[in-house]
Design a protein around this motif. Sequence first.
Motif, PDB file in Angstrom:
ATOM      1  N   LEU A  25      -6.073  10.414 -13.275  1.00 17.10           N
ATOM      2  CA  LEU A  25      -5.727  10.833 -14.639  1.00 17.10           C
ATOM      3  C   LEU A  25      -4.291  11.340 -14.646  1.00 17.10           C
ATOM      4  O   LEU A  25      -3.946  12.244 -13.891  1.00 17.10           O
ATOM      5  CB  LEU A  25      -6.686  11.944 -15.089  1.00 17.10           C
ATOM      6  N   THR A  26      -3.445  10.736 -15.477  1.00 19.87           N
ATOM      7  CA  THR A  26      -2.076  11.226 -15.638  1.00 19.87           C
ATOM      8  C   THR A  26      -2.054  12.089 -16.891  1.00 19.87           C
ATOM      9  O   THR A  26      -2.405  11.618 -17.971  1.00 19.87           O
ATOM     10  CB  THR A  26      -1.081  10.048 -15.777  1.00 19.87           C
ATOM     11  N   ALA A  27      -1.638  13.355 -16.742  1.00 15.36           N
ATOM     12  CA  ALA A  27      -1.745  14.312 -17.852  1.00 15.36           C
ATOM     13  C   ALA A  27      -0.427  14.500 -18.592  1.00 15.36           C
ATOM     14  O   ALA A  27       0.649  14.318 -18.015  1.00 15.36           O
ATOM     15  CB  ALA A  27      -2.226  15.652 -17.309  1.00 15.36           C
ATOM     16  N   ASP A  28      -0.526  14.865 -19.881  1.00 16.22           N
ATOM     17  CA  ASP A  28       0.639  15.254 -20.701  1.00 16.22           C
ATOM     18  C   ASP A  28       1.732  14.190 -20.760  1.00 16.22           C
ATOM     19  O   ASP A  28       2.912  14.498 -20.625  1.00 16.22           O
ATOM     20  CB  ASP A  28       1.246  16.566 -20.176  1.00 16.22           C
ATOM     21  N   CYS A  29       1.339  12.944 -20.957  1.00 16.33           N
ATOM     22  CA  CYS A  29       2.327  11.846 -20.968  1.00 16.33           C
ATOM     23  C   CYS A  29       3.185  11.871 -22.230  1.00 16.33           C
ATOM     24  O   CYS A  29       2.725  12.299 -23.298  1.00 16.33           O
ATOM     25  CB  CYS A  29       1.617  10.499 -20.877  1.00 16.33           C
ATOM     26  N   THR A  30       4.424  11.384 -22.076  1.00 17.96           N
ATOM     27  CA  THR A  30       5.323  11.278 -23.227  1.00 17.96           C
ATOM     28  C   THR A  30       5.638   9.820 -23.548  1.00 17.96           C
ATOM     29  O   THR A  30       6.292   9.524 -24.531  1.00 17.96           O
ATOM     30  CB  THR A  30       6.645  12.036 -22.956  1.00 17.96           C
ATOM     31  N   ASN A  31       5.185   8.900 -22.677  1.00 16.44           N
ATOM     32  CA  ASN A  31       5.325   7.473 -22.981  1.00 16.44           C
ATOM     33  C   ASN A  31       4.301   6.670 -22.189  1.00 16.44           C
ATOM     34  O   ASN A  31       3.843   7.116 -21.135  1.00 16.44           O
ATOM     35  CB  ASN A  31       6.737   6.967 -22.665  1.00 16.44           C
ATOM     36  N   LEU A  32       3.950   5.492 -22.722  1.00 14.94           N
ATOM     37  CA  LEU A  32       3.009   4.591 -22.053  1.00 14.94           C
ATOM     38  C   LEU A  32       3.549   3.176 -22.151  1.00 14.94           C
ATOM     39  O   LEU A  32       4.138   2.799 -23.160  1.00 14.94           O
ATOM     40  CB  LEU A  32       1.628   4.626 -22.735  1.00 14.94           C
ATOM     41  N   ASP A  33       3.331   2.396 -21.090  1.00 18.66           N
ATOM     42  CA  ASP A  33       3.747   0.998 -21.115  1.00 18.66           C
ATOM     43  C   ASP A  33       2.839   0.233 -20.157  1.00 18.66           C
ATOM     44  O   ASP A  33       2.023   0.831 -19.455  1.00 18.66           O
ATOM     45  CB  ASP A  33       5.217   0.889 -20.671  1.00 18.66           C
TER      46      ASP A  33
END
Length: 273
Positions: free
Chosen positions: A123-131
């Motif tokens: 789980l990657t937390a507190d993301c500011t971008n996704l691709d």
Amino acid sequence: KMEPNGILIYAQTNEQGNIHPVVFELLSKASELKEKIWNQRIMVCIIGPRMNYEKIIYELGKYGADEVVIISDNRITGYNCNYFPKFFAEIAKKYPPRIILIGATVQGKEVASYTATKLDTGLTADCTNLDIGENNLLLSTRPTFGGQLTADILCSTFPQMATVQENVFKEKEIEHTATAIFSWFDINEEENKIKIIKSTKKETKSKDLSSAKIIVAGGKGACKDNGFALIYQLAQKMKAAVTGSREAFELGYITKSQQIGQTGKTVAPELYI
């Protein structure tokens, strides 16, 4: 065993049954990601008491949801950490997705961490971008080292999970309709170890940041003399919300809920001073 397919989003609602704005932001981003990984459906899971199903299906559909899984029972009056994370994890097992996206709210973080543990995935937390990165894997960008750097993280386990900060993606309506899937789970009220006795709305001197159209912010330089007193005066005259940097929070000039930036909240006002 079903092959993982699609993007599953957790739909947080408030006491009135309204969907949290971050859900529409995630849906709009999911529609972009869907274009890059062919043939993926977007599924949204919503949990709560009996609701206006038609309105909910229509609302979620027009932002890109293909299917809406509804778990509804009048014994669930508000968010309950015994039921919500458990039911959401069960849906993720029943319809295994390729990607799971959840808003990084207090509630979302709880649901996400429980689900990742139950599904034995990262789980990657507190993301500011996704691709979508190499090998069609989810590429999640998040701040690190107190916001001084950002890291791109590839999730190599399935489902690939990320929680996303509010206000980082723009909502985008599209011409689309969703279909509903109704699901039921056994609610054993004797097993319910947590009961909400009463909830009180926290009073703050400032307006809510996530919906504020005007924001006045203060940094380290304002943390002396009567710097923040002037900021509050200006904000009051402009009907604005007050925010500050990490230093302003650590020095006690603002509350944690007023902190912005990589380690605080993400905001999207029309005017920022």
